[in-house]
Scaffold this motif. Structure first.
Motif, PDB file in Angstrom:
ATOM      1  N   GLY A   6       2.215  -9.908  -5.277  1.00  0.00           N
ATOM      2  CA  GLY A   6       1.691  -8.832  -4.455  1.00  0.00           C
ATOM      3  C   GLY A   6       2.312  -8.805  -3.075  1.00  0.00           C
ATOM      4  O   GLY A   6       3.236  -9.555  -2.768  1.00  0.00           O
ATOM      5  N   CYS A   7       1.759  -7.938  -2.260  1.00  0.00           N
ATOM      6  CA  CYS A   7       2.259  -7.742  -0.901  1.00  0.00           C
ATOM      7  C   CYS A   7       1.679  -8.782   0.058  1.00  0.00           C
ATOM      8  O   CYS A   7       0.816  -9.578  -0.316  1.00  0.00           O
ATOM      9  CB  CYS A   7       1.921  -6.329  -0.435  1.00  0.00           C
ATOM     10  N   LYS A   8       2.130  -8.741   1.308  1.00  0.00           N
ATOM     11  CA  LYS A   8       1.673  -9.696   2.323  1.00  0.00           C
ATOM     12  C   LYS A   8       0.183  -9.578   2.613  1.00  0.00           C
ATOM     13  O   LYS A   8      -0.487 -10.581   2.809  1.00  0.00           O
ATOM     14  CB  LYS A   8       2.444  -9.498   3.634  1.00  0.00           C
ATOM     15  N   CYS A   9      -0.335  -8.359   2.656  1.00  0.00           N
ATOM     16  CA  CYS A   9      -1.745  -8.179   3.047  1.00  0.00           C
ATOM     17  C   CYS A   9      -2.706  -8.241   1.869  1.00  0.00           C
ATOM     18  O   CYS A   9      -3.909  -8.320   2.063  1.00  0.00           O
ATOM     19  CB  CYS A   9      -1.925  -6.878   3.829  1.00  0.00           C
ATOM     20  N   LEU A  52      -0.134  -2.705 -12.261  1.00  0.00           N
ATOM     21  CA  LEU A  52      -0.176  -2.585 -10.810  1.00  0.00           C
ATOM     22  C   LEU A  52      -1.572  -2.195 -10.350  1.00  0.00           C
ATOM     23  O   LEU A  52      -2.256  -1.441 -11.030  1.00  0.00           O
ATOM     24  CB  LEU A  52       0.802  -1.498 -10.339  1.00  0.00           C
ATOM     25  N   SER A  53      -1.955  -2.681  -9.169  1.00  0.00           N
ATOM     26  CA  SER A  53      -3.189  -2.210  -8.549  1.00  0.00           C
ATOM     27  C   SER A  53      -2.950  -2.052  -7.057  1.00  0.00           C
ATOM     28  O   SER A  53      -2.176  -2.798  -6.459  1.00  0.00           O
ATOM     29  CB  SER A  53      -4.353  -3.170  -8.814  1.00  0.00           C
ATOM     30  N   GLY A  54      -3.597  -1.069  -6.470  1.00  0.00           N
ATOM     31  CA  GLY A  54      -3.445  -0.791  -5.049  1.00  0.00           C
ATOM     32  C   GLY A  54      -2.597   0.445  -4.823  1.00  0.00           C
ATOM     33  O   GLY A  54      -1.907   0.932  -5.719  1.00  0.00           O
ATOM     34  N   PHE A  68       6.554   0.410  -1.957  1.00  0.00           N
ATOM     35  CA  PHE A  68       6.145  -0.574  -0.958  1.00  0.00           C
ATOM     36  C   PHE A  68       4.663  -0.417  -0.652  1.00  0.00           C
ATOM     37  O   PHE A  68       4.040   0.590  -1.002  1.00  0.00           O
ATOM     38  CB  PHE A  68       6.972  -0.418   0.324  1.00  0.00           C
ATOM     39  N   CYS A  69       4.085  -1.414   0.011  1.00  0.00           N
ATOM     40  CA  CYS A  69       2.695  -1.330   0.454  1.00  0.00           C
ATOM     41  C   CYS A  69       2.652  -0.538   1.753  1.00  0.00           C
ATOM     42  O   CYS A  69       3.298  -0.926   2.723  1.00  0.00           O
ATOM     43  CB  CYS A  69       2.118  -2.728   0.672  1.00  0.00           C
ATOM     44  N   PRO A  70       1.894   0.567   1.802  1.00  0.00           N
ATOM     45  CA  PRO A  70       1.824   1.360   3.035  1.00  0.00           C
ATOM     46  C   PRO A  70       1.039   0.668   4.148  1.00  0.00           C
ATOM     47  O   PRO A  70       1.129   1.072   5.305  1.00  0.00           O
ATOM     48  CB  PRO A  70       1.157   2.656   2.593  1.00  0.00           C
ATOM     49  N   SER A  75       8.115  -4.591   0.632  1.00  0.00           N
ATOM     50  CA  SER A  75       8.876  -3.944  -0.432  1.00  0.00           C
ATOM     51  C   SER A  75       8.623  -4.727  -1.713  1.00  0.00           C
ATOM     52  O   SER A  75       8.796  -5.942  -1.751  1.00  0.00           O
ATOM     53  CB  SER A  75      10.358  -3.958  -0.070  1.00  0.00           C
ATOM     54  N   LEU A  76       8.199  -4.024  -2.773  1.00  0.00           N
ATOM     55  CA  LEU A  76       7.742  -4.707  -3.979  1.00  0.00           C
ATOM     56  C   LEU A  76       8.518  -4.375  -5.241  1.00  0.00           C
ATOM     57  O   LEU A  76       8.853  -5.267  -6.012  1.00  0.00           O
ATOM     58  CB  LEU A  76       6.260  -4.371  -4.211  1.00  0.00           C
TER      59      LEU A  76
END
Length: 132
Positions: A6-9, A52-54, A68-70, A75-76
């Motif tokens: 997943g992303c950083k957050c 995927l989720s989010g 990417f995560c807004p 970048s994923l």
């Protein structure tokens, strides 16, 4: 085998089932700017093997639609709707990408002079030839 990432957050999470179809490094300018590094390390999986989720943001690049995560900007992935493959940035895996080794390098004409070619990886000056 199932892998998580997943992303950083933590707003975007994913689950991958099975092994990648292929793995590689890309030295192109887009990947450099996307990662903030000298290259990108990625794996390709069948799109059906990834959940995927989010919420995702996206922008059109040479390789397709980069996702990417807004919220945090991580970048994923790179994939187009309806595509049967998804490119996952392996640095976003929980625990890191150390289980994988690149099978090829792309855009080696832009590889930094201080980086040696990977002896075990196919070398491609630009994009990888399409295989049928």
């Amino acid at each position: 085998m199932t892998r998580l990432g997943g992303c950083k957050c933590g707003q975007v999470r994913y689950e991958i089932r099975g092994e990648p179809v292929r793995t590689g490094l890309c030295h192109c300018e887009t990947c450099r700017k996307d990662t903030g590094s000298a290259f990108s390390f990625f794996g390709i999986w069948p799109r059906a093997a990834v959940t995927l989720s989010g919420e995702l943001g996206g922008w059109r690049s040479r390789a397709g639609l980069d996702r990417f995560c807004p919220q945090c900007g991580s970048s994923l992935f790179c994939f187009d709707e309806g595509s049967d493959e998804i490119e996952i940035k392996l640095g976003t895996l929980d625990g890191g990408p150390s289980r994988f080794a690149p099978g090829y390098e792309l855009w080696t004409i832009r590889r930094e002079h201080w980086l040696e070619p990977l002896g075990t990886a196919e070398q491609h000056g630009r994009d990888r030839p399409t295989r049928s």
